[in-house]
Design a protein around this motif. Sequence first.
Motif, PDB file in Angstrom:
ATOM      1  N   SER A 100      23.740-130.465 -10.646  1.00 47.58           N
ATOM      2  CA  SER A 100      22.918-129.593 -11.486  1.00 47.58           C
ATOM      3  C   SER A 100      23.257-129.690 -12.975  1.00 47.58           C
ATOM      4  N   ILE A 110      20.210-130.449 -15.514  1.00 42.24           N
ATOM      5  CA  ILE A 110      19.900-129.427 -16.515  1.00 42.24           C
ATOM      6  C   ILE A 110      20.143-129.970 -17.923  1.00 42.24           C
ATOM      7  N   GLY A 124      17.517-130.208 -20.895  1.00 42.42           N
ATOM      8  CA  GLY A 124      17.858-129.536 -22.146  1.00 42.42           C
ATOM      9  C   GLY A 124      17.755-130.456 -23.346  1.00 42.42           C
ATOM     10  N   CYS A 165      16.511-124.051 -19.092  1.00 42.02           N
ATOM     11  CA  CYS A 165      16.746-123.886 -17.656  1.00 42.02           C
ATOM     12  C   CYS A 165      17.686-122.710 -17.432  1.00 42.02           C
ATOM     13  N   SER A 166      17.618-122.160 -16.236  1.00 45.72           N
ATOM     14  CA  SER A 166      18.518-121.083 -15.846  1.00 45.72           C
ATOM     15  C   SER A 166      18.661-121.085 -14.336  1.00 45.72           C
ATOM     16  N   GLN A 167      19.681-120.406 -13.865  1.00 37.97           N
ATOM     17  CA  GLN A 167      19.875-120.248 -12.437  1.00 37.97           C
ATOM     18  C   GLN A 167      18.995-119.118 -11.911  1.00 37.97           C
ATOM     19  N   LEU A 211      16.315-123.388  -9.516  1.00 37.25           N
ATOM     20  CA  LEU A 211      16.318-123.751 -10.934  1.00 37.25           C
ATOM     21  C   LEU A 211      15.025-123.240 -11.565  1.00 37.25           C
ATOM     22  N   THR A 234      12.781-123.120 -14.973  1.00 38.53           N
ATOM     23  CA  THR A 234      12.629-123.914 -16.178  1.00 38.53           C
ATOM     24  C   THR A 234      11.207-123.762 -16.702  1.00 38.53           C
ATOM     25  N   TYR A 281      25.743-127.271 -20.462  1.00 40.95           N
ATOM     26  CA  TYR A 281      24.711-127.189 -19.425  1.00 40.95           C
ATOM     27  C   TYR A 281      25.294-126.992 -18.029  1.00 40.95           C
TER      28      TYR A 281
END
Length: 289
Positions: free
Chosen positions: A164, A168, A172, A178-180, A188, A190, A247
Amino acid sequence: MQCTRCPAFWMRPMAKARPAREPRRNKKKNETDTKTTPETQKRQRDEESGSTEDYPVPPLRQENPKIVATSLTDLIAPSKDGHCPVCGAAVTISGPLYCAPTQNRDYLAELLEVIAERDKEGRITSTARIQGLVQVALEELPQSPLFYVLPEVASYVRVRCPPSPLFIGALGRLGYTCSQVHCDAAGLKTNCPPEVLFRVMLAWKKKCDEEDLANGEERKESHDGEDRKPILLAPLDGVDFSYDKRYDLRRQATGMAKYIPNAPGWGPKRRHQGAQQMDENDHETANRS
């Protein structure tokens, strides 16, 4: 909008607000003066009927925009022909779905402060994991209500799932965020379009194939799944999959446990014992001791 074959999806509004029209310039002044407003009409009806009930005043067209349905062309067309641009399959309507932010960020920030205070008082156990779970919800992208499962995307492209942080970081560097996800460790969120997301995954597949050839490993070509999982896109050039700690959202980099572990006896097939079986085992262990 959701593809019927691949994991791609698109967010489309079911309706939109049409702003009020500007008043006509050629209207006479006396027409605007003699025009009755909703408040005047309500007052006249009350005087005629003798009613004193306070009914809500109907909204004014000038102050409240009209809500109109989205046209079918705008709603069902991720591509020009109405098919998925990733795999060419049909696109179906899913929903309706609540697309506004689901997290109250002010409340979550206050909750973190309360958890820290209760931890100092010794009133909470597993403080680190609770803080991590709340922190994940706080860091989620508010403008992305849905999320991708990274292993599912890699499975469709027929490549081993990338770490990941590398994936990510690649998104980026392309300018996407992106985020969890608090409900899925492999999820993911995004703001990246699905076309770009799959092209980046194809670039990862190309990189893996080149590394395998350099190491002397022959890649086994499987033509059985090409008909079931076609891809109409090409790998994106110039994608950087280098590691950057910025990231890396995992516990090893952040030092924060973000997901609550499974309960004892949890697992697939033989590993699963169930809550009742675990209670009986604990009872037998207590009797032996």
